[in-house]
Scaffold this motif. Structure first.
Motif, PDB file in Angstrom:
ATOM      1  N   ASP A   2       0.816  -1.214   0.000  1.00 15.97           N
ATOM      2  CA  ASP A   2       0.000   0.000   0.000  1.00 15.97           C
ATOM      3  C   ASP A   2       0.854   1.270   0.000  1.00 15.97           C
ATOM      4  OD1 ASP A   2      -2.306  -1.483  -0.002  1.00 15.97           O
ATOM      5  OD2 ASP A   2      -2.579  -1.402   2.174  1.00 15.97           O
ATOM      6  N   LEU A   3       2.155   1.136   0.282  1.00 12.12           N
ATOM      7  CA  LEU A   3       3.030   2.313   0.311  1.00 12.12           C
ATOM      8  C   LEU A   3       3.656   2.609  -1.048  1.00 12.12           C
ATOM      9  CD1 LEU A   3       4.942   1.631   3.668  1.00 12.12           C
ATOM     10  CD2 LEU A   3       2.810   2.899   3.330  1.00 12.12           C
ATOM     11  N   VAL A   4       3.635   1.609  -1.947  1.00 13.69           N
ATOM     12  CA  VAL A   4       4.218   1.810  -3.275  1.00 13.69           C
ATOM     13  C   VAL A   4       3.353   2.801  -4.051  1.00 13.69           C
ATOM     14  CG1 VAL A   4       4.797   0.701  -5.463  1.00 13.69           C
ATOM     15  CG2 VAL A   4       5.265  -0.476  -3.305  1.00 13.69           C
ATOM     16  N   PRO A   5       3.944   3.855  -4.608  1.00 16.21           N
ATOM     17  CA  PRO A   5       3.144   4.880  -5.286  1.00 16.21           C
ATOM     18  C   PRO A   5       2.567   4.386  -6.606  1.00 16.21           C
ATOM     19  CG  PRO A   5       5.471   5.308  -5.600  1.00 16.21           C
ATOM     20  CD  PRO A   5       5.387   4.170  -4.623  1.00 16.21           C
ATOM     21  N   ALA A   6       1.568   5.104  -7.096  1.00  9.70           N
ATOM     22  CA  ALA A   6       1.007   4.805  -8.408  1.00  9.70           C
ATOM     23  C   ALA A   6       2.081   5.014  -9.472  1.00  9.70           C
ATOM     24  CB  ALA A   6      -0.193   5.714  -8.677  1.00  9.70           C
ATOM     25  N   PHE A   7       2.055   4.199 -10.503  1.00  3.79           N
ATOM     26  CA  PHE A   7       3.066   4.297 -11.544  1.00  3.79           C
ATOM     27  C   PHE A   7       2.864   5.562 -12.374  1.00  3.79           C
ATOM     28  CE2 PHE A   7       2.793  -0.585 -11.551  1.00  3.79           C
ATOM     29  CZ  PHE A   7       3.582  -0.639 -10.418  1.00  3.79           C
ATOM     30  N   ALA A   8       3.973   6.082 -12.898  1.00  2.54           N
ATOM     31  CA  ALA A   8       3.910   7.259 -13.756  1.00  2.54           C
ATOM     32  C   ALA A   8       3.173   6.933 -15.058  1.00  2.54           C
ATOM     33  CB  ALA A   8       5.330   7.738 -14.070  1.00  2.54           C
ATOM     34  N   HIS A   9       2.606   7.968 -15.681  1.00  3.07           N
ATOM     35  CA  HIS A   9       1.972   7.801 -16.980  1.00  3.07           C
ATOM     36  C   HIS A   9       3.046   7.396 -17.984  1.00  3.07           C
ATOM     37  CE1 HIS A   9       0.215   8.964 -20.856  1.00  3.07           C
ATOM     38  NE2 HIS A   9      -0.974   8.836 -20.263  1.00  3.07           N
ATOM     39  N   GLU A  10       2.830   6.279 -18.676  1.00  5.41           N
ATOM     40  CA  GLU A  10       3.891   5.689 -19.490  1.00  5.41           C
ATOM     41  C   GLU A  10       4.429   6.653 -20.549  1.00  5.41           C
ATOM     42  OE1 GLU A  10       4.561   1.771 -22.323  1.00  5.41           O
ATOM     43  OE2 GLU A  10       3.111   1.698 -20.673  1.00  5.41           O
ATOM     44  N   GLY A  44       6.086  -1.646 -27.596  1.00  2.00           N
ATOM     45  CA  GLY A  44       6.205  -0.684 -26.502  1.00  2.00           C
ATOM     46  C   GLY A  44       7.496   0.112 -26.574  1.00  2.00           C
ATOM     47  N   THR A  45       7.567   1.157 -25.747  1.00  2.00           N
ATOM     48  CA  THR A  45       8.782   1.948 -25.586  1.00  2.00           C
ATOM     49  C   THR A  45       9.519   1.453 -24.357  1.00  2.00           C
ATOM     50  OG1 THR A  45       7.730   3.876 -26.583  1.00  2.00           O
ATOM     51  CG2 THR A  45       9.705   4.275 -25.289  1.00  2.00           C
ATOM     52  N   HIS A  46      10.857   1.420 -24.445  1.00  3.99           N
ATOM     53  CA  HIS A  46      11.665   0.926 -23.330  1.00  3.99           C
ATOM     54  C   HIS A  46      12.901   1.810 -23.164  1.00  3.99           C
ATOM     55  CE1 HIS A  46       9.185  -2.690 -23.209  1.00  3.99           C
ATOM     56  NE2 HIS A  46       9.257  -2.685 -24.533  1.00  3.99           N
ATOM     57  N   PRO A  80       8.204   2.919 -15.866  1.00  2.00           N
ATOM     58  CA  PRO A  80       7.230   3.559 -14.966  1.00  2.00           C
ATOM     59  C   PRO A  80       6.977   2.782 -13.684  1.00  2.00           C
ATOM     60  CG  PRO A  80       6.442   3.611 -17.226  1.00  2.00           C
ATOM     61  CD  PRO A  80       7.659   2.730 -17.224  1.00  2.00           C
ATOM     62  N   ASP A  81       7.163   1.446 -13.712  1.00  6.68           N
ATOM     63  CA  ASP A  81       6.888   0.662 -12.511  1.00  6.68           C
ATOM     64  C   ASP A  81       8.146   0.376 -11.692  1.00  6.68           C
ATOM     65  OD1 ASP A  81       8.054  -1.117 -14.247  1.00  6.68           O
ATOM     66  OD2 ASP A  81       6.631  -2.741 -13.878  1.00  6.68           O
TER      67      ASP A  81
END
Length: 352
Positions: A154-162, A223-225, A281-282
């Protein structure tokens, strides 16, 4: 006692004699260090080693283990291992070496005391930190989906917009100075068909001045990497070696062994003194600002636990370290922490 300013000048000259440095980034690093005490701690591991030898030399007599070195409360994050399992643990091994186990928990405790955004502050429970270290099993970093990681999820933040995440990485100036063998290594740990463009990249405080580049581009999966490449140079312990024979020492094969022990990121490799890692992002850090004291305390215990996982790369050595940790009087550890907090504060005040 040589001043923090003079020791920093000595270190900067020494590093510039070993690897190419970005002078503008070095200047910015010193501005950040002057402005913030916690960033000062993060950017002066070389000074930390010198001050330990001067102020708490008994620490250097502790059992020697695979050591993170430049450890602090922001040196932890998430990744996916080779089985795509999400893990949380130590995420920066630039100063990896073999040295006294007590250096790592000591620096972790001091950083928790000095970080203005950590709820613990002066109330760091050092006995909890020591017991978490001493009781840790010789296992890998924490699985976020497992029982050990329940309190972290629950402490891990939401991932950034890819899309925005990768666009931000492309904002640096184009770079054409990445060595061919580093590009090849980055490609070897990227998705099939990866076609990157390379850019200048800035991050962190301690490594400012080191050449740092990021490759961003599409792959066959659609995808982008991105892969970051950073030139490491010799560790600070090499600079500090003449100060005391008990300083941490380099071990060329240690990084590979540690990654296997902690089940580190799949997309990580070292080549020609460069470190290559995945940026995605993750791949995130738990935000320390605003944590309730209970969460901060449990998080600090988990930090000690995953630090022990690094030390356990050498099982026998960690066994000796665990015994020493269990036997160490918390009051003595408190004295070590107080002494190093005082010297960091005094060094920062004089450096400003």
């Amino acid at each position: 006692m040589t001043s923090a300013t003079d020791l920093t000048r000595q270190y900067d000259r020494w590093l510039a004699s070993r690897i190419p440095v970005v002078e503008a980034d070095v200047a910015r690093k010193h501005e950040e260090m002057r402005a913030d005490r916690f960033r000062f701690l993060r950017g002066t591991y070389y000074l930390w080693l010198a001050r330990v030898a001067e102020r708490v030399p008994d620490v250097l007599d502790a059992a020697r283990v695979p050591l993170v070195g430049d450890l602090h409360v922001e040196n932890f994050g998430t990744w996916r291992d080779r089985d795509q399992t999400r893990r949380w643990g130590v995420n920066d091994y630039d100063e990896l070496a073999v040295g006294p186990w007590l250096l790592d928990p000591l620096r972790l405790a001091v950083s928790a005391r000095l970080a203005p955004h950590v709820a613990l502050g002066e109330d760091v429970e050092l006995d909890t930190l020591l017991s978490s270290y001493a009781e840790a099993e010789a296992g890998a970093a924490i699985k976020l989906e497992g029982k050990r990681g329940e309190h972290l999820v629950d402490l891990v933040p939401a991932f950034a917009h890819e899309r925005k995440f990768y666009q931000h990485l492309e904002e640096g100036a184009p770079a054409d100075d990445v060595p061919a063998e580093v590009v090849a290594a980055a490609t070897s740990v990227a998705e099939p068909g990866w076609k990157p463009r390379w850019f200048e990249h800035e991050a962190g405080t301690g490594s400012l001045g080191h050449l740092r580049r990021v490759g961003v581009g599409p792959a066959d999966d659609g995808g982008t990497h991105a892969r970051e490449a950073k030139e490491l140079g010799p560790g600070s312990a090499v600079w500090a070696a003449p100060i005391d024979r008990r300083m941490p020492t380099a071990d060329a094969g240690l990084f590979v062994r540690v990654m296997a022990q902690v089940k580190g990121p799949a997309a990580v490799v070292r080549v020609s003194d460069w470190h290559v890692r995945d940026l995605a992002p993750d791949v995130v850090r738990i935000e320390l600002s605003g944590l309730h004291k209970g969460d901060a305390r449990r998080l600090l215990g988990s930090m000690a636990e995953v630090t022990a996982a690094v030390h356990a790369t050498d099982t026998a050595a960690y066994g000796r370290a665990r015994k020493e940790a269990a036997a160490l009087d918390p009051a003595t550890f408190q004295q070590y922490v107080d002494a190093m907090v005082d010297v960091v504060r005094a060094d920062h005040a004089s450096y400003r």
